[in-house]
Scaffold this motif. Structure first.
Motif, PDB file in Angstrom:
ATOM      1  N   LEU A 131       9.086  -5.154  -4.397  1.00  0.00           N
ATOM      2  CA  LEU A 131       8.545  -4.147  -5.312  1.00  0.00           C
ATOM      3  C   LEU A 131       7.860  -4.798  -6.510  1.00  0.00           C
ATOM      4  N   ALA A 132       8.343  -5.961  -6.927  1.00  0.00           N
ATOM      5  CA  ALA A 132       7.689  -6.685  -8.021  1.00  0.00           C
ATOM      6  C   ALA A 132       6.316  -7.188  -7.580  1.00  0.00           C
ATOM      7  N   GLN A 133       6.224  -7.685  -6.355  1.00  0.00           N
ATOM      8  CA  GLN A 133       4.939  -8.167  -5.837  1.00  0.00           C
ATOM      9  C   GLN A 133       3.949  -7.009  -5.651  1.00  0.00           C
ATOM     10  N   ALA A 134       4.478  -5.815  -5.359  1.00  0.00           N
ATOM     11  CA  ALA A 134       3.623  -4.665  -5.052  1.00  0.00           C
ATOM     12  C   ALA A 134       2.973  -4.057  -6.285  1.00  0.00           C
ATOM     13  N   HIS A 135       3.457  -4.375  -7.486  1.00  0.00           N
ATOM     14  CA  HIS A 135       2.914  -3.767  -8.698  1.00  0.00           C
ATOM     15  C   HIS A 135       1.410  -4.018  -8.806  1.00  0.00           C
ATOM     16  N   ASN A 137      -0.742  -3.437  -6.688  1.00  0.00           N
ATOM     17  CA  ASN A 137      -1.274  -3.845  -5.392  1.00  0.00           C
ATOM     18  C   ASN A 137      -1.068  -2.703  -4.394  1.00  0.00           C
ATOM     19  N   ILE A 138      -1.262  -2.999  -3.131  1.00  0.00           N
ATOM     20  CA  ILE A 138      -1.042  -2.033  -2.058  1.00  0.00           C
ATOM     21  C   ILE A 138       0.259  -2.378  -1.355  1.00  0.00           C
ATOM     22  N   LEU A 139       1.181  -1.412  -1.289  1.00  0.00           N
ATOM     23  CA  LEU A 139       2.419  -1.602  -0.539  1.00  0.00           C
ATOM     24  C   LEU A 139       2.239  -0.939   0.824  1.00  0.00           C
ATOM     25  N   TYR A 140       2.232  -1.755   1.849  1.00  0.00           N
ATOM     26  CA  TYR A 140       1.964  -1.270   3.211  1.00  0.00           C
ATOM     27  C   TYR A 140       3.254  -1.296   4.015  1.00  0.00           C
ATOM     28  N   VAL A 141       3.630  -0.131   4.557  1.00  0.00           N
ATOM     29  CA  VAL A 141       4.851  -0.006   5.345  1.00  0.00           C
ATOM     30  C   VAL A 141       4.472   0.466   6.743  1.00  0.00           C
ATOM     31  N   ASP A 142       4.500  -0.439   7.690  1.00  0.00           N
ATOM     32  CA  ASP A 142       4.219  -0.071   9.071  1.00  0.00           C
ATOM     33  C   ASP A 142       5.479   0.510   9.695  1.00  0.00           C
ATOM     34  N   GLU A 143       5.323   1.570  10.508  1.00  0.00           N
ATOM     35  CA  GLU A 143       6.453   2.285  11.102  1.00  0.00           C
ATOM     36  C   GLU A 143       7.431   2.728  10.017  1.00  0.00           C
ATOM     37  N   VAL A 144       6.914   3.395   9.007  1.00  0.00           N
ATOM     38  CA  VAL A 144       7.733   3.793   7.864  1.00  0.00           C
ATOM     39  C   VAL A 144       8.869   4.719   8.278  1.00  0.00           C
ATOM     40  N   ASN A 145       8.714   5.434   9.379  1.00  0.00           N
ATOM     41  CA  ASN A 145       9.756   6.345   9.831  1.00  0.00           C
ATOM     42  C   ASN A 145      10.970   5.619  10.392  1.00  0.00           C
ATOM     43  N   LEU A 146      10.866   4.308  10.608  1.00  0.00           N
ATOM     44  CA  LEU A 146      11.981   3.538  11.150  1.00  0.00           C
ATOM     45  C   LEU A 146      12.726   2.749  10.077  1.00  0.00           C
ATOM     46  N   LEU A 147      12.365   2.942   8.818  1.00  0.00           N
ATOM     47  CA  LEU A 147      13.046   2.239   7.732  1.00  0.00           C
ATOM     48  C   LEU A 147      14.499   2.691   7.613  1.00  0.00           C
ATOM     49  N   GLY A 162       7.223   4.701 -10.848  1.00  0.00           N
ATOM     50  CA  GLY A 162       6.353   3.587 -11.196  1.00  0.00           C
ATOM     51  C   GLY A 162       7.110   2.437 -11.834  1.00  0.00           C
ATOM     52  N   MET A 163       8.432   2.487 -11.762  1.00  0.00           N
ATOM     53  CA  MET A 163       9.292   1.442 -12.326  1.00  0.00           C
ATOM     54  C   MET A 163      10.408   1.149 -11.334  1.00  0.00           C
ATOM     55  N   ASN A 164      10.915  -0.058 -11.374  1.00  0.00           N
ATOM     56  CA  ASN A 164      12.039  -0.450 -10.532  1.00  0.00           C
ATOM     57  C   ASN A 164      13.218  -0.785 -11.433  1.00  0.00           C
ATOM     58  N   PHE A 165      14.286  -0.014 -11.304  1.00  0.00           N
ATOM     59  CA  PHE A 165      15.485  -0.211 -12.113  1.00  0.00           C
ATOM     60  C   PHE A 165      16.546  -0.891 -11.259  1.00  0.00           C
ATOM     61  N   ILE A 166      17.055  -2.036 -11.728  1.00  0.00           N
ATOM     62  CA  ILE A 166      18.033  -2.805 -10.967  1.00  0.00           C
ATOM     63  C   ILE A 166      19.341  -2.855 -11.742  1.00  0.00           C
ATOM     64  N   GLU A 167      20.397  -2.417 -11.092  1.00  0.00           N
ATOM     65  CA  GLU A 167      21.754  -2.538 -11.631  1.00  0.00           C
ATOM     66  C   GLU A 167      22.620  -3.046 -10.495  1.00  0.00           C
ATOM     67  N   ALA A 177       6.511  -1.054 -11.303  1.00  0.00           N
ATOM     68  CA  ALA A 177       6.296  -1.085  -9.848  1.00  0.00           C
ATOM     69  C   ALA A 177       5.395   0.080  -9.456  1.00  0.00           C
ATOM     70  N   ALA A 178       4.174   0.063  -9.997  1.00  0.00           N
ATOM     71  CA  ALA A 178       3.185   1.097  -9.677  1.00  0.00           C
ATOM     72  C   ALA A 178       2.264   0.553  -8.603  1.00  0.00           C
ATOM     73  N   PHE A 179       2.258   1.182  -7.455  1.00  0.00           N
ATOM     74  CA  PHE A 179       1.496   0.638  -6.330  1.00  0.00           C
ATOM     75  C   PHE A 179       0.866   1.767  -5.522  1.00  0.00           C
ATOM     76  N   ILE A 180      -0.139   1.399  -4.724  1.00  0.00           N
ATOM     77  CA  ILE A 180      -0.717   2.330  -3.757  1.00  0.00           C
ATOM     78  C   ILE A 180       0.114   2.241  -2.490  1.00  0.00           C
ATOM     79  N   LEU A 181       0.775   3.330  -2.143  1.00  0.00           N
ATOM     80  CA  LEU A 181       1.682   3.344  -1.000  1.00  0.00           C
ATOM     81  C   LEU A 181       0.921   3.793   0.247  1.00  0.00           C
ATOM     82  N   ILE A 182       0.884   2.920   1.244  1.00  0.00           N
ATOM     83  CA  ILE A 182       0.258   3.245   2.525  1.00  0.00           C
ATOM     84  C   ILE A 182       1.317   3.097   3.609  1.00  0.00           C
TER      85      ILE A 182
END
Length: 649
Positions: A131-135, A137-147, A162-167, A177-182
């Motif tokens: 998610l940090a790399q995707a900021h 950028n384009i986040l591409y998820v192939d076969e997203v229904n199988l995640l 648009g943010m990633n919170f880690i605890e 973490a604002a990205f174009i989700l494909i």
């Protein structure tokens, strides 16, 4: 020579105009919320995603920033850039496509504690994830229904905020973490969770090109690209540059595009008439229509922009129930637009009947009615929880309900424990906490000195899904029609439930001289609807063949998904009359039933015998399987579904 950086030009992709348009609109305005591309394999989905990133112009980033923050933005900066602001050195970087693998763990996606730094320096340091790399950028998820579901939840949160919170692991961190989700998917491989489906701003259904001349052009361009990629890319560079400039102009014009009250009323009216749930569709349609206007160089949205936006925004939001067709009713949408335009033209005093434009209480989309099949129809499952005994199997799966503790590393980290044997899944946070009280007594060069007694392992939890396989007697013996009615109703009902809970349901039918898999285990209601129209009936009763086929199907299912909970439902009168070889047909069936029991498959036998003289053969099979036994005549389709839910685990 083929170079790694050689990307097939976006402008050179043949056909698939709606897919290309949806990608371009998201590039102009990422706030649209991404695009879901549904369709067959080999239709240029991944090629288009990578080509889009290469098409877009270079962007300004903060030099040395892990997340590629925008130096011109005062909001949305990472913690390090906030400390340096306003003294931020800028550089340029090309937009990238970041792929999210289906097998990615939660640590890899959200980030985790930098173990090496923690051990050497005794300090907590965050190690960024996908998610940090995707900021930006384009986040591409192939076969997203199988995640995996827990990965989907993380992705949903980041895409929405648009943010990633880690605890986790003693680390508290937040980054942009604002990205174009494909996302891409094949509907026949399973449905997408409704929560994630609605998060995609746009959706496009694509299929292979059926025009021979166009397919030939696809072949020609691909061959030219593979033979001389640099020359091919150079040939298409003028078209690429023209499209790139058009996107940049649209991005600059977008803030000045006006969406009038009349267009907003039209958008709202369309969503009301199409009975779309919630308000996300209205908002996304407004953003999309404005982006379309900017792309065409206009500073005001018109009716054509709204109609074009509706076809991209509403297609995946119309369906209210899983068995209705997911198709846009273009005629109904045009009528809604005409209605909105006529209402604007009426004088104010003509609006005396204010309820004319109000949605009726029971308004439903055309595709929402439950599909009724030749035998049986779906019904609502009883949602009352069924108490399940605890179980520990070969995979050490233990727990109650829909979530179970798992020994694999693809579950969500929920707590730690002292390991019986030291493995690779060490809980660093818990290990350091266990070692902390003894640091003064221990000697060494490391900042944190850890001994074997300090080690803790992660306890992970993941959703467990049922695989319910119906093995149905479809022979010509008495009562076949009633069997099919009850079983079909149960299967349809379980599939509706599986649509929400990730269960999988399959159907094996035996008749004549053998058995066939009529419906492989699936959670895809699209595929189920196709195969559930009719069930074949007639012929002899090869019971042993049916049981063996069912056992083979469940074995394969467990090889693919070892976390699945296998369940078999046999519907038969037990009057086997076809043997596997030269032996007794009933003895063959009993032998296979014993194998089913020995492999730990929970089962249920529904006896469909209806003759005046009862032979009790199905009861004998039930005893050999170690199954629960019940008579069909005591059940409705709904009863079958409730009983299946209560099969002992």
């Amino acid at each position: 020579m083929r170079h790694f950086d050689d990307i097939f030009p976006f402008s050179a992709i043949v056909g698939q105009e709606q897919m290309k348009q949806a990608l371009i609109l998201n590039a102009i305005n990422p706030l649209i919320g991404g695009v879901l591309i549904k369709g067959e394999k080999g239709t240029a989905k991944s090629t288009a995603a990578r080509a889009l990133a290469h098409l877009l112009p270079d962007r300004q980033v903060v030099e040395g920033c892990t997340f590629g923050c925008d130096p011109a933005e005062t909001k949305g900066l990472c913690i390090d850039c906030q400390k340096k602001y306003p003294h931020l050195a800028a550089t340029t970087a090309r937009m990238r496509v970041i792929e999210l693998p289906i097998s990615a763990t939660e640590d890899k996606v959200v980030g985790s504690l930098d173990i090496e730094h923690a051990i050497k320096m005794g300090e907590k340091k965050f190690e960024p994830g996908i998610l940090a790399q995707a900021h930006r950028n384009i986040l591409y998820v192939d076969e997203v229904n199988l995640l995996n579901d827990h990965i989907v939840d993380v992705l949903l949160d980041a895409a929405a905020m648009g943010m990633n919170f880690i605890e986790r692991e003693g680390v508290s961190y937040v980054h942009p973490a604002a990205f174009i989700l494909i996302g891409t998917m094949n509907p026949e491989e399973g449905e997408l969770r409704p929560q994630l489906l609605d998060r995609f701003g746009l959706c496009v259904d694509i299929e292979g090109i059926h025009d021979a001349a166009t397919r030939v052009e696809v072949i020609r361009r691909r061959q030219k690209y593979e033979d001389a990629p640099e020359e091919f890319i150079h040939t298409w560079e003028p078209q690429e540059q023209e499209l790139r400039n058009r996107i940049v102009r649209a991005q600059r014009l977008l803030p000045d595009v006006v969406v009038s009250d009349e267009m907003l009323m039209m958008i709202a009216q369309i969503c009301i008439d199409m009975a779309v749930d919630g308000h996300r569709a209205d908002i996304t349609m407004m953003k999309t229509a404005a982006t379309i206007a900017a792309y065409h160089g206009r500073n005001a949205v018109n009716a054509e922009d709204v109609q074009e936006a509706a076809s991209l925004v509403l297609s995946h939001r119309l369906r209210r129930r899983p068995f209705s067709e997911q198709q846009m009713d273009k005629q109904k949408m045009e009528q809604s637009i005409q209605k909105s335009q006529k209402d604007r033209q009426k004088p104010q005093h003509d609006h005396e009947h204010h309820d004319h434009g109000k949605p009726k209480e029971n308004t439903m989309p055309d595709g929402s009615t439950t599909t009724v099949f030749a035998e049986g129809s779906p019904f609502r499952l009883n949602q009352q929880s069924v108490t399940q005994p605890r179980r520990i199997d070969a995979f050490r799966r233990e727990g109650n309900g829909r979530r179970s503790v798992t020994e694999s590393r693809d579950g969500k980290y929920v707590r730690s424990r002292i390991p019986k044997t030291i493995g690779p899944d060490i809980a660093i946070d818990a290990t350091i906490r266990a070692a902390a009280p003894y640091q003064r007594e221990r000697k060494g060069n490391l900042a944190v000195r850890i001994e074997s007694t300090d080690l803790r392992e992660k306890v992970r939890e993941r959703r467990t899904g049922n695989t319910v396989l119906f093995v149905v007697d479809a022979s010509g013996s008495m009562g076949a029609q009633q069997r099919m009615t009850a079983v079909k109703g149960a299967i349809l009902s379980l599939l509706i439930d599986a649509y929400q809970k990730r269960d999988r349901v399959g159907l094996v039918v035996f008749r004549g001289r053998g058995a066939e898999v009529l419906l492989p285990p699936t959670s895809s209601v699209e595929l189920a609807r196709k195969y559930m129209q009719t069930l074949p009936v007639g012929g002899k009763t090869p019971l042993a063949h049916g049981l063996l086929k069912g056992l083979e199907v469940l074995r394969r299912e467990l090889m693919v998904n070892r976390h699945a909970i296998p369940r078999m439902v046999l519907v038969s009168d037990g009057k086997a009359n076809v043997s596997m070889g030269s032996g007794s047909p009933l003895d063959d069936a009993k032998e296979i039933a014993i194998h089913i029991r020995d492999e730990g498959i929970s089962s249920l036998v529904i006896d469909s015998e209806q003759s005046f003289v009862a032979f009790g053969l199905a009861h004998q099979i039930s005893d050999e399987m170690g199954a629960k036994y019940i008579r069909l005549e005591d059940l409705s389709g709904e009863g079958i579904a409730d009983i299946v839910r209560g099969i002992g685990m």
